[in-house]
Write a protein that holds these residues in place. Sequence first.
Motif, PDB file in Angstrom:
ATOM      1  N   LEU A   1      52.270  -0.144  47.564  1.00  0.00           N
ATOM      2  CA  LEU A   1      52.010   0.932  46.603  1.00  0.00           C
ATOM      3  C   LEU A   1      51.773   2.023  47.043  1.00  0.00           C
ATOM      4  CD1 LEU A   1      51.548   1.126  43.434  1.00  0.00           C
ATOM      5  CD2 LEU A   1      49.169   0.302  43.914  1.00  0.00           C
ATOM      6  N   ASP A   2      50.932   2.287  47.871  1.00  0.00           N
ATOM      7  CA  ASP A   2      50.569   3.746  48.321  1.00  0.00           C
ATOM      8  C   ASP A   2      51.655   4.460  48.717  1.00  0.00           C
ATOM      9  OD1 ASP A   2      47.960   3.841  47.454  1.00  0.00           O
ATOM     10  OD2 ASP A   2      47.204   2.843  49.501  1.00  0.00           O
ATOM     11  N   ALA A   3      52.524   3.695  49.655  1.00  0.00           N
ATOM     12  CA  ALA A   3      53.994   4.134  50.104  1.00  0.00           C
ATOM     13  C   ALA A   3      54.777   4.765  48.722  1.00  0.00           C
ATOM     14  CB  ALA A   3      54.527   3.296  50.930  1.00  0.00           C
ATOM     15  N   GLN A   4      54.942   3.967  47.879  1.00  0.00           N
ATOM     16  CA  GLN A   4      55.657   4.327  46.864  1.00  0.00           C
ATOM     17  C   GLN A   4      54.961   5.477  45.879  1.00  0.00           C
ATOM     18  OE1 GLN A   4      58.666   3.077  46.311  1.00  0.00           O
ATOM     19  NE2 GLN A   4      58.907   4.685  44.474  1.00  0.00           N
ATOM     20  N   LEU A   5      53.701   5.404  45.943  1.00  0.00           N
ATOM     21  CA  LEU A   5      53.160   6.615  45.240  1.00  0.00           C
ATOM     22  C   LEU A   5      53.298   7.906  46.081  1.00  0.00           C
ATOM     23  CD1 LEU A   5      49.730   5.128  44.239  1.00  0.00           C
ATOM     24  CD2 LEU A   5      51.533   5.733  42.683  1.00  0.00           C
ATOM     25  N   ASP A   6      53.144   7.844  47.346  1.00  0.00           N
ATOM     26  CA  ASP A   6      53.675   8.865  48.211  1.00  0.00           C
ATOM     27  C   ASP A   6      55.238   9.452  47.927  1.00  0.00           C
ATOM     28  OD1 ASP A   6      51.371   8.935  49.579  1.00  0.00           O
ATOM     29  OD2 ASP A   6      52.275   7.892  51.441  1.00  0.00           O
ATOM     30  N   LEU A   7      55.874   8.861  47.625  1.00  0.00           N
ATOM     31  CA  LEU A   7      57.462   8.884  47.338  1.00  0.00           C
ATOM     32  C   LEU A   7      57.342   9.871  45.962  1.00  0.00           C
ATOM     33  CD1 LEU A   7      59.359   5.921  48.663  1.00  0.00           C
ATOM     34  CD2 LEU A   7      59.388   8.276  49.585  1.00  0.00           C
ATOM     35  N   VAL A   8      56.605   9.222  45.051  1.00  0.00           N
ATOM     36  CA  VAL A   8      56.709   9.864  43.748  1.00  0.00           C
ATOM     37  C   VAL A   8      56.008  11.280  43.772  1.00  0.00           C
ATOM     38  CG1 VAL A   8      56.099   9.582  41.413  1.00  0.00           C
ATOM     39  CG2 VAL A   8      57.127   7.707  42.659  1.00  0.00           C
ATOM     40  N   PHE A   9      54.611  11.068  44.165  1.00  0.00           N
ATOM     41  CA  PHE A   9      53.768  12.328  44.099  1.00  0.00           C
ATOM     42  C   PHE A   9      53.676  13.146  45.358  1.00  0.00           C
ATOM     43  CE2 PHE A   9      51.945   9.227  40.963  1.00  0.00           C
ATOM     44  CZ  PHE A   9      51.901   9.920  39.788  1.00  0.00           C
ATOM     45  N   GLY A  10      54.300  12.670  46.505  1.00  0.00           N
ATOM     46  CA  GLY A  10      54.017  13.364  47.551  1.00  0.00           C
ATOM     47  C   GLY A  10      53.064  12.922  48.472  1.00  0.00           C
ATOM     48  N   GLN A  11      52.902  13.060  49.691  1.00  0.00           N
ATOM     49  CA  GLN A  11      51.828  12.599  50.584  1.00  0.00           C
ATOM     50  C   GLN A  11      50.530  12.856  50.204  1.00  0.00           C
ATOM     51  OE1 GLN A  11      52.399  10.621  53.270  1.00  0.00           O
ATOM     52  NE2 GLN A  11      54.669  10.818  52.902  1.00  0.00           N
TER      53      GLN A  11
END
Length: 191
Positions: free
Chosen positions: A180-190
């Motif tokens: 989930l965190d990896a996908q959030l990084d893709l959506v919102f940036g690191q």
Amino acid sequence: MPRKVDHRERRELLADALMRLAATRGLEAVSLRHVAAEAGVSTGMVQHYFRTKDEMMGFALEMVMDRIEERSRAALTPGSPREIVRALLLQILPLDETRRLEGHVGLAFLAYAAVKPAMAVGLREAADGMRGFLADQVRAAAGPGVDPDRAATGLLALVDGLGLQLLSRQFGEEDAVAALDAQLDLVFGQS
């Protein structure tokens, strides 16, 4: 003096019994009689509150959605859109016993809704509301080139898939949260 009956509490008692049955034996095993036995009450009492199985199922579904929403509101502290989205999606993932029960019940409701279109309406409305909220958060903070509506749909699909994997013990909780965190990084940036 006669004791005052809390009708909402009684309905919740019955819905909790239905959810335990659905989580352990599936919705096909649920009947007014089985719910009465699980709740330790008479069939007549169940019939007093719910005329049909579908009526009882609808109430139980509303109750599950209300509990998730209540828990989500409590978890949503002021923060960035990413933090808000993460907190909300973590409330859906079956990461503890309460959420595992809800996950099993949610799966049972999805299967039930596949053959009961009236039940699907409530599920669709809840999903649309969640997708809209997530899209608004993405719109507020995502990087360039991110489609908020598609990102929201993808996040919900990811959480649904991770939930299935967690419920079937294919992934551990840490792996699911990391995905989930990896996908959030893709959506919102690191972060």
